[in-house]
Motif scaffolding. Structure first.
Motif, PDB file in Angstrom:
ATOM      1  N   ALA A 184       0.822  -1.217   0.000  1.00 16.42           N
ATOM      2  CA  ALA A 184       0.000   0.000   0.000  1.00 16.42           C
ATOM      3  C   ALA A 184       0.854   1.265   0.000  1.00 16.42           C
ATOM      4  O   ALA A 184       0.517   2.240  -0.684  1.00 16.42           O
ATOM      5  CB  ALA A 184      -0.951   0.007   1.187  1.00 16.42           C
ATOM      6  N   TYR A 185       1.946   1.277   0.750  1.00 17.91           N
ATOM      7  CA  TYR A 185       2.782   2.472   0.798  1.00 17.91           C
ATOM      8  C   TYR A 185       3.449   2.724  -0.548  1.00 17.91           C
ATOM      9  O   TYR A 185       3.505   3.867  -1.003  1.00 17.91           O
ATOM     10  CB  TYR A 185       3.837   2.358   1.905  1.00 17.91           C
ATOM     11  N   THR A 186       3.889   1.669  -1.194  1.00 21.44           N
ATOM     12  CA  THR A 186       4.500   1.807  -2.523  1.00 21.44           C
ATOM     13  C   THR A 186       3.480   2.371  -3.507  1.00 21.44           C
ATOM     14  O   THR A 186       3.791   3.273  -4.289  1.00 21.44           O
ATOM     15  CB  THR A 186       5.025   0.447  -3.019  1.00 21.44           C
ATOM     16  N   LYS A 187       2.263   1.861  -3.455  1.00 15.06           N
ATOM     17  CA  LYS A 187       1.205   2.363  -4.333  1.00 15.06           C
ATOM     18  C   LYS A 187       0.890   3.825  -4.011  1.00 15.06           C
ATOM     19  O   LYS A 187       0.632   4.623  -4.909  1.00 15.06           O
ATOM     20  CB  LYS A 187      -0.050   1.511  -4.189  1.00 15.06           C
ATOM     21  N   TYR A 188       0.902   4.177  -2.722  1.00 15.27           N
ATOM     22  CA  TYR A 188       0.671   5.563  -2.315  1.00 15.27           C
ATOM     23  C   TYR A 188       1.743   6.477  -2.910  1.00 15.27           C
ATOM     24  O   TYR A 188       1.429   7.541  -3.451  1.00 15.27           O
ATOM     25  CB  TYR A 188       0.669   5.669  -0.785  1.00 15.27           C
ATOM     26  N   LEU A 189       3.011   6.063  -2.828  1.00 15.18           N
ATOM     27  CA  LEU A 189       4.089   6.882  -3.387  1.00 15.18           C
ATOM     28  C   LEU A 189       3.951   7.037  -4.898  1.00 15.18           C
ATOM     29  O   LEU A 189       4.160   8.129  -5.432  1.00 15.18           O
ATOM     30  CB  LEU A 189       5.456   6.278  -3.040  1.00 15.18           C
ATOM     31  N   GLU A 190       3.595   5.952  -5.577  1.00 14.69           N
ATOM     32  CA  GLU A 190       3.399   6.019  -7.027  1.00 14.69           C
ATOM     33  C   GLU A 190       2.264   6.978  -7.372  1.00 14.69           C
ATOM     34  O   GLU A 190       2.380   7.791  -8.294  1.00 14.69           O
ATOM     35  CB  GLU A 190       3.108   4.624  -7.581  1.00 14.69           C
ATOM     36  N   HIS A 191       1.173   6.906  -6.635  1.00 10.12           N
ATOM     37  CA  HIS A 191       0.040   7.800  -6.869  1.00 10.12           C
ATOM     38  C   HIS A 191       0.421   9.250  -6.570  1.00 10.12           C
ATOM     39  O   HIS A 191       0.066  10.164  -7.315  1.00 10.12           O
ATOM     40  CB  HIS A 191      -1.155   7.373  -6.007  1.00 10.12           C
ATOM     41  N   HIS A 192       1.129   9.445  -5.478  1.00  9.29           N
ATOM     42  CA  HIS A 192       1.539  10.796  -5.073  1.00  9.29           C
ATOM     43  C   HIS A 192       2.402  11.434  -6.158  1.00  9.29           C
ATOM     44  O   HIS A 192       2.220  12.602  -6.497  1.00  9.29           O
ATOM     45  CB  HIS A 192       2.315  10.714  -3.751  1.00  9.29           C
ATOM     46  N   MET A 206       3.945  11.550   2.721  1.00  7.38           N
ATOM     47  CA  MET A 206       4.086  11.119   4.109  1.00  7.38           C
ATOM     48  C   MET A 206       5.219  10.111   4.201  1.00  7.38           C
ATOM     49  O   MET A 206       5.502   9.392   3.240  1.00  7.38           O
ATOM     50  CB  MET A 206       2.800  10.422   4.589  1.00  7.38           C
ATOM     51  N   THR A 207       5.845  10.067   5.356  1.00  2.00           N
ATOM     52  CA  THR A 207       6.824   9.015   5.588  1.00  2.00           C
ATOM     53  C   THR A 207       6.062   7.697   5.704  1.00  2.00           C
ATOM     54  O   THR A 207       4.843   7.680   5.871  1.00  2.00           O
ATOM     55  CB  THR A 207       7.617   9.256   6.881  1.00  2.00           C
ATOM     56  N   GLU A 208       6.781   6.600   5.625  1.00  2.00           N
ATOM     57  CA  GLU A 208       6.104   5.297   5.725  1.00  2.00           C
ATOM     58  C   GLU A 208       5.409   5.146   7.072  1.00  2.00           C
ATOM     59  O   GLU A 208       4.285   4.656   7.158  1.00  2.00           O
ATOM     60  CB  GLU A 208       7.098   4.159   5.513  1.00  2.00           C
ATOM     61  N   ARG A 209       6.047   5.614   8.118  1.00  2.00           N
ATOM     62  CA  ARG A 209       5.440   5.546   9.461  1.00  2.00           C
ATOM     63  C   ARG A 209       4.162   6.376   9.528  1.00  2.00           C
ATOM     64  O   ARG A 209       3.147   5.941  10.065  1.00  2.00           O
ATOM     65  CB  ARG A 209       6.457   6.013  10.496  1.00  2.00           C
ATOM     66  N   GLU A 210       4.203   7.597   8.984  1.00  2.91           N
ATOM     67  CA  GLU A 210       3.017   8.449   8.967  1.00  2.91           C
ATOM     68  C   GLU A 210       1.899   7.816   8.142  1.00  2.91           C
ATOM     69  O   GLU A 210       0.727   7.880   8.525  1.00  2.91           O
ATOM     70  CB  GLU A 210       3.356   9.821   8.386  1.00  2.91           C
ATOM     71  N   PHE A 211       2.270   7.216   7.015  1.00  7.52           N
ATOM     72  CA  PHE A 211       1.277   6.578   6.149  1.00  7.52           C
ATOM     73  C   PHE A 211       0.531   5.471   6.882  1.00  7.52           C
ATOM     74  O   PHE A 211      -0.688   5.422   6.872  1.00  7.52           O
ATOM     75  CB  PHE A 211       1.953   6.011   4.896  1.00  7.52           C
ATOM     76  N   TRP A 212       1.285   4.564   7.524  1.00  7.45           N
ATOM     77  CA  TRP A 212       0.630   3.442   8.195  1.00  7.45           C
ATOM     78  C   TRP A 212      -0.186   3.910   9.396  1.00  7.45           C
ATOM     79  O   TRP A 212      -1.248   3.359   9.676  1.00  7.45           O
ATOM     80  CB  TRP A 212       1.654   2.387   8.604  1.00  7.45           C
ATOM     81  N   ARG A 213       0.277   4.942  10.101  1.00  6.33           N
ATOM     82  CA  ARG A 213      -0.497   5.474  11.230  1.00  6.33           C
ATOM     83  C   ARG A 213      -1.804   6.073  10.720  1.00  6.33           C
ATOM     84  O   ARG A 213      -2.876   5.839  11.273  1.00  6.33           O
ATOM     85  CB  ARG A 213       0.333   6.529  11.965  1.00  6.33           C
ATOM     86  N   ASP A 214      -1.739   6.841   9.637  1.00  6.95           N
ATOM     87  CA  ASP A 214      -2.925   7.450   9.043  1.00  6.95           C
ATOM     88  C   ASP A 214      -3.890   6.377   8.548  1.00  6.95           C
ATOM     89  O   ASP A 214      -5.094   6.465   8.770  1.00  6.95           O
ATOM     90  CB  ASP A 214      -2.513   8.375   7.896  1.00  6.95           C
TER      91      ASP A 214
END
Length: 63
Positions: free
Chosen positions: A23-31, A41-49
């Motif tokens: 999911a984080y990789t997909k988020y970065l690609e979309h961003h 967001m950092t990976e930590r921020e992404f998973w917390r959100d």
């Protein structure tokens, strides 16, 4: 032996997709693709959100 290793890597990638581990990789690609001006967001921020959003808006999921 290379075909077995390649098959295993393919299965591992597929399994990570099912479990949401990518999911984080997909988020970065979309961003990147949508051209946001702010930093992602950092990976930590992404998973917390993501966890906070799931907790505040529960939907049908296995766990």
């Amino acid at each position: 032996m290379g075909a077995v290793a390649g098959g295993f890597r393919g299965f591992a990638t597929y399994f990570k997709g099912i479990m949401g581990a990518d999911a984080y990789t997909k988020y970065l690609e979309h961003h990147t693709a949508t051209g946001h001006a702010d930093a992602p967001m950092t990976e930590r921020e992404f998973w917390r959100d993501r966890t906070d959003r799931q907790d505040s808006n529960p939907q049908g999921r296995c766990c």
